[in-house]
Design a protein around this motif. Structure first.
Motif, PDB file in Angstrom:
ATOM      1  N   GLY A 148       0.826  -1.204   0.000  1.00  0.00           N
ATOM      2  CA  GLY A 148       0.000   0.000   0.000  1.00  0.00           C
ATOM      3  C   GLY A 148       0.852   1.242   0.000  1.00  0.00           C
ATOM      4  N   ARG A 149       0.651   2.084  -0.989  1.00  0.00           N
ATOM      5  CA  ARG A 149       1.444   3.306  -1.142  1.00  0.00           C
ATOM      6  C   ARG A 149       0.597   4.526  -0.779  1.00  0.00           C
ATOM      7  NH1 ARG A 149       3.557   7.523  -1.530  1.00  0.00           N
ATOM      8  NH2 ARG A 149       4.854   8.422  -3.186  1.00  0.00           N
ATOM      9  N   SER A 150       0.982   5.286   0.226  1.00  0.00           N
ATOM     10  CA  SER A 150       0.293   6.517   0.618  1.00  0.00           C
ATOM     11  C   SER A 150      -1.198   6.243   0.868  1.00  0.00           C
ATOM     12  CB  SER A 150       0.508   7.596  -0.441  1.00  0.00           C
ATOM     13  OG  SER A 150       0.072   8.861  -0.003  1.00  0.00           O
ATOM     14  N   LEU A 151      -2.097   6.788   0.052  1.00  0.00           N
ATOM     15  CA  LEU A 151      -3.524   6.540   0.241  1.00  0.00           C
ATOM     16  C   LEU A 151      -3.818   5.047   0.307  1.00  0.00           C
ATOM     17  CD1 LEU A 151      -6.511   7.644   0.263  1.00  0.00           C
ATOM     18  CD2 LEU A 151      -6.503   7.195  -2.187  1.00  0.00           C
ATOM     19  N   GLY A 152      -3.155   4.266  -0.538  1.00  0.00           N
ATOM     20  CA  GLY A 152      -3.396   2.829  -0.589  1.00  0.00           C
ATOM     21  C   GLY A 152      -2.955   2.078   0.648  1.00  0.00           C
ATOM     22  N   SER A 153      -2.153   2.716   1.517  1.00  0.00           N
ATOM     23  CA  SER A 153      -1.664   2.015   2.699  1.00  0.00           C
ATOM     24  C   SER A 153      -2.802   1.657   3.654  1.00  0.00           C
ATOM     25  CB  SER A 153      -0.603   2.857   3.421  1.00  0.00           C
ATOM     26  OG  SER A 153      -1.144   4.089   3.882  1.00  0.00           O
ATOM     27  N   THR A 217      12.527  10.150   5.967  1.00  0.00           N
ATOM     28  CA  THR A 217      12.637  11.092   7.085  1.00  0.00           C
ATOM     29  C   THR A 217      12.295  12.520   6.692  1.00  0.00           C
ATOM     30  OG1 THR A 217      14.996  11.414   6.605  1.00  0.00           O
ATOM     31  CG2 THR A 217      14.425   9.707   8.217  1.00  0.00           C
ATOM     32  N   ASN A 218      12.224  12.797   5.380  1.00  0.00           N
ATOM     33  CA  ASN A 218      11.949  14.157   4.920  1.00  0.00           C
ATOM     34  C   ASN A 218      10.565  14.279   4.286  1.00  0.00           C
ATOM     35  OD1 ASN A 218      12.870  16.842   4.732  1.00  0.00           O
ATOM     36  ND2 ASN A 218      13.379  16.579   2.563  1.00  0.00           N
ATOM     37  N   ASP A 219       9.661  13.408   4.701  1.00  0.00           N
ATOM     38  CA  ASP A 219       8.297  13.414   4.164  1.00  0.00           C
ATOM     39  C   ASP A 219       7.534  14.596   4.774  1.00  0.00           C
ATOM     40  OD1 ASP A 219       5.589  12.919   3.502  1.00  0.00           O
ATOM     41  OD2 ASP A 219       5.950  10.757   3.432  1.00  0.00           O
ATOM     42  N   LYS A 220       7.158  15.562   3.937  1.00  0.00           N
ATOM     43  CA  LYS A 220       6.466  16.764   4.416  1.00  0.00           C
ATOM     44  C   LYS A 220       4.950  16.584   4.484  1.00  0.00           C
ATOM     45  CE  LYS A 220      10.377  18.982   4.476  1.00  0.00           C
ATOM     46  NZ  LYS A 220      11.055  19.239   5.773  1.00  0.00           N
ATOM     47  N   LEU A 221       4.407  15.633   3.729  1.00  0.00           N
ATOM     48  CA  LEU A 221       2.959  15.423   3.720  1.00  0.00           C
ATOM     49  C   LEU A 221       2.520  14.542   4.884  1.00  0.00           C
ATOM     50  CD1 LEU A 221       0.239  15.835   2.311  1.00  0.00           C
ATOM     51  CD2 LEU A 221       0.740  13.803   0.927  1.00  0.00           C
ATOM     52  N   ILE A 222       3.184  13.395   5.016  1.00  0.00           N
ATOM     53  CA  ILE A 222       2.902  12.478   6.123  1.00  0.00           C
ATOM     54  C   ILE A 222       4.215  12.294   6.879  1.00  0.00           C
ATOM     55  CG2 ILE A 222       2.058  10.201   6.790  1.00  0.00           C
ATOM     56  CD1 ILE A 222       0.593  10.054   4.120  1.00  0.00           C
ATOM     57  N   PRO A 223       4.376  12.933   8.008  1.00  0.00           N
ATOM     58  CA  PRO A 223       5.653  12.918   8.725  1.00  0.00           C
ATOM     59  C   PRO A 223       6.141  11.510   9.081  1.00  0.00           C
ATOM     60  CG  PRO A 223       4.179  14.573   9.638  1.00  0.00           C
ATOM     61  CD  PRO A 223       3.362  13.744   8.697  1.00  0.00           C
ATOM     62  N   TYR A 224       7.455  11.375   9.118  1.00  0.00           N
ATOM     63  CA  TYR A 224       8.096  10.098   9.459  1.00  0.00           C
ATOM     64  C   TYR A 224       7.622   9.576  10.812  1.00  0.00           C
ATOM     65  CZ  TYR A 224      11.824   6.917  10.959  1.00  0.00           C
ATOM     66  OH  TYR A 224      12.527   5.841  11.441  1.00  0.00           O
ATOM     67  N   ILE A 244      16.651   7.523   4.803  1.00  0.00           N
ATOM     68  CA  ILE A 244      17.203   8.799   5.250  1.00  0.00           C
ATOM     69  C   ILE A 244      17.137   9.824   4.116  1.00  0.00           C
ATOM     70  CG2 ILE A 244      19.223   9.979   6.191  1.00  0.00           C
ATOM     71  CD1 ILE A 244      18.020   7.894   8.062  1.00  0.00           C
ATOM     72  N   GLY A 245      16.469  10.941   4.381  1.00  0.00           N
ATOM     73  CA  GLY A 245      16.343  12.002   3.381  1.00  0.00           C
ATOM     74  C   GLY A 245      15.213  11.819   2.395  1.00  0.00           C
ATOM     75  N   GLY A 246      14.511  10.696   2.483  1.00  0.00           N
ATOM     76  CA  GLY A 246      13.432  10.422   1.539  1.00  0.00           C
ATOM     77  C   GLY A 246      12.204  11.285   1.788  1.00  0.00           C
ATOM     78  N   GLY A 247      11.552  11.728   0.707  1.00  0.00           N
ATOM     79  CA  GLY A 247      10.336  12.523   0.801  1.00  0.00           C
ATOM     80  C   GLY A 247       9.110  11.646   0.633  1.00  0.00           C
ATOM     81  N   HIS A 248       8.003  12.260   0.255  1.00  0.00           N
ATOM     82  CA  HIS A 248       6.763  11.495   0.119  1.00  0.00           C
ATOM     83  C   HIS A 248       6.629  10.828  -1.250  1.00  0.00           C
ATOM     84  CE1 HIS A 248       2.760  10.300   1.337  1.00  0.00           C
ATOM     85  NE2 HIS A 248       2.291  10.703   0.165  1.00  0.00           N
ATOM     86  N   LYS A 249       7.204  11.437  -2.274  1.00  0.00           N
ATOM     87  CA  LYS A 249       6.992  10.934  -3.635  1.00  0.00           C
ATOM     88  C   LYS A 249       8.256  10.418  -4.310  1.00  0.00           C
ATOM     89  CE  LYS A 249       3.080  14.017  -4.609  1.00  0.00           C
ATOM     90  NZ  LYS A 249       2.528  15.041  -5.528  1.00  0.00           N
ATOM     91  N   ASN A 250       9.372  10.383  -3.595  1.00  0.00           N
ATOM     92  CA  ASN A 250      10.624  10.072  -4.290  1.00  0.00           C
ATOM     93  C   ASN A 250      11.420   8.922  -3.693  1.00  0.00           C
ATOM     94  OD1 ASN A 250      11.460  11.263  -1.919  1.00  0.00           O
ATOM     95  ND2 ASN A 250      12.895  12.683  -2.887  1.00  0.00           N
TER      96      ASN A 250
END
Length: 291
Positions: A148-153, A217-224, A244-250
């Motif tokens: 499940g990815r983001s909404l799908g989780s 750890t750098n997810d701005k939409l859904i915090p780590y 480490i350093g990963g965002g929400h979409k990358n």
């Protein structure tokens, strides 16, 4: 006195208007679908695919694509995507699993891609169970992996709580969608207004298979910290993987993410004899007195 009463009434009326607007507009705020014509042909370079259409009991059509492993498949990954676009674009992520010799099945939610039907949380949950049941007709459940990815989780967690898949993988999950929305609208009665509360934390309690949570750890939409909190819901079955350093979409742009998938999909966890570890060692700073 009349001035204050008038001001309070104005605030209450505005509050009610905003609440009503939020209730009826949340579908447009939450979902960003890409619709595809019925004759659209899916094509992915170096990927062998097969398209499927499934009818639901209320007459809707669920459209999905099966990405096939080039060698004998070790199982199938039911990939539940995020809230935007369609599997036309999300299909590019299938290679992260077919390269490990897993088939991947992606399905568009109602109103996305070629899928039809009136959308609701109950309808989507029911639709995904239909898809899961179809997979079980083709392969033993112990070979099904839920991703499940983001909404799908949230939907993946719900499916895992009602079934017995091989494992559950959550990518950038939320504690509940109500909690995510509350970050932006802290003064609204979201517990009443949300048509899609998606309480992932509640469903995780009933999951009986291994749970892997991946978060940047750098997810701005859904915090780590959300995944840290989720990892404590069912701790004996859960492992948290940190990009480490990963965002929400990358996350897929990080080598560490792919190393994590390799560990999750290919390496069997070893049984540890805790009696041979330091877990029960008692440390003391006191010296025994000499006889």
């Amino acid at each position: 006195m009349a001035y204050w009463i008038s001001t309070i009434l104005t605030i209450v009326i505005v509050y009610i208007i905003i609440s009503v607007a939020l209730y009826y507009l949340q579908d447009y705020l939450l979902f960003k679908p890409e619709k595809l014509p019925k004759d659209f042909q899916f094509y992915y370079e170096n990927q062998e695919t097969e398209e499927y259409n499934m009818e639901t009991r209320d007459g809707a059509t669920l459209n999905g694509v099966l990405f096939k492993s080039k060698e004998k498949p070790r199982g199938v990954v039911l990939y539940l995507k995020g809230n935007s676009k369609s599997i036309k674009g999300w299909g590019k992520f299938a290679v992260d699993f077919t390269r490990h010799n897993f088939n991947v099945f992606m399905v568009d939610y109602r109103g996305f891609g070629k899928s039809t039907g009136k959308r609701s949380q109950k309808a989507i949950k029911r639709d995904l169970q239909v898809v899961y049941n179809k997979l079980k007709e083709l392969i033993d459940e112990k070979y099904i992996i839920l991703y499940g990815r983001s909404l799908g989780s949230g939907f993946a967690a719900k499916l895992a709580s009602m079934n017995n898949p091989r494992m559950l993988i959550l990518d950038a999950p939320y504690y509940s969608l109500t909690k995510v929305t509350a970050r932006y609208m802290p003064f609204m009665p979201l517990s009443v207004l949300m048509k899609y509360p998606l309480p992932t934390y509640k469903w995780l309690r009933y999951v009986c298979c291994p749970i892997h949570i991946i978060h940047g750890t750098n997810d701005k939409l859904i915090p780590y910290k959300t995944s840290v909190k989720l990892s404590k819901v069912n701790p004996k079955l859960t492992k948290l993987h940190t990009v480490i350093g990963g965002g929400h979409k990358n996350l897929n742009n990080f080598e560490s993410y792919h190393n994590m998938l390799d560990d999750i999909l290919n390496k069997k966890p070893k049984e540890i004899d805790l009696q041979t570890t330091s877990i029960n060692v008692i440390h003391s700073s006191k010296r025994k007195a000499k006889a």
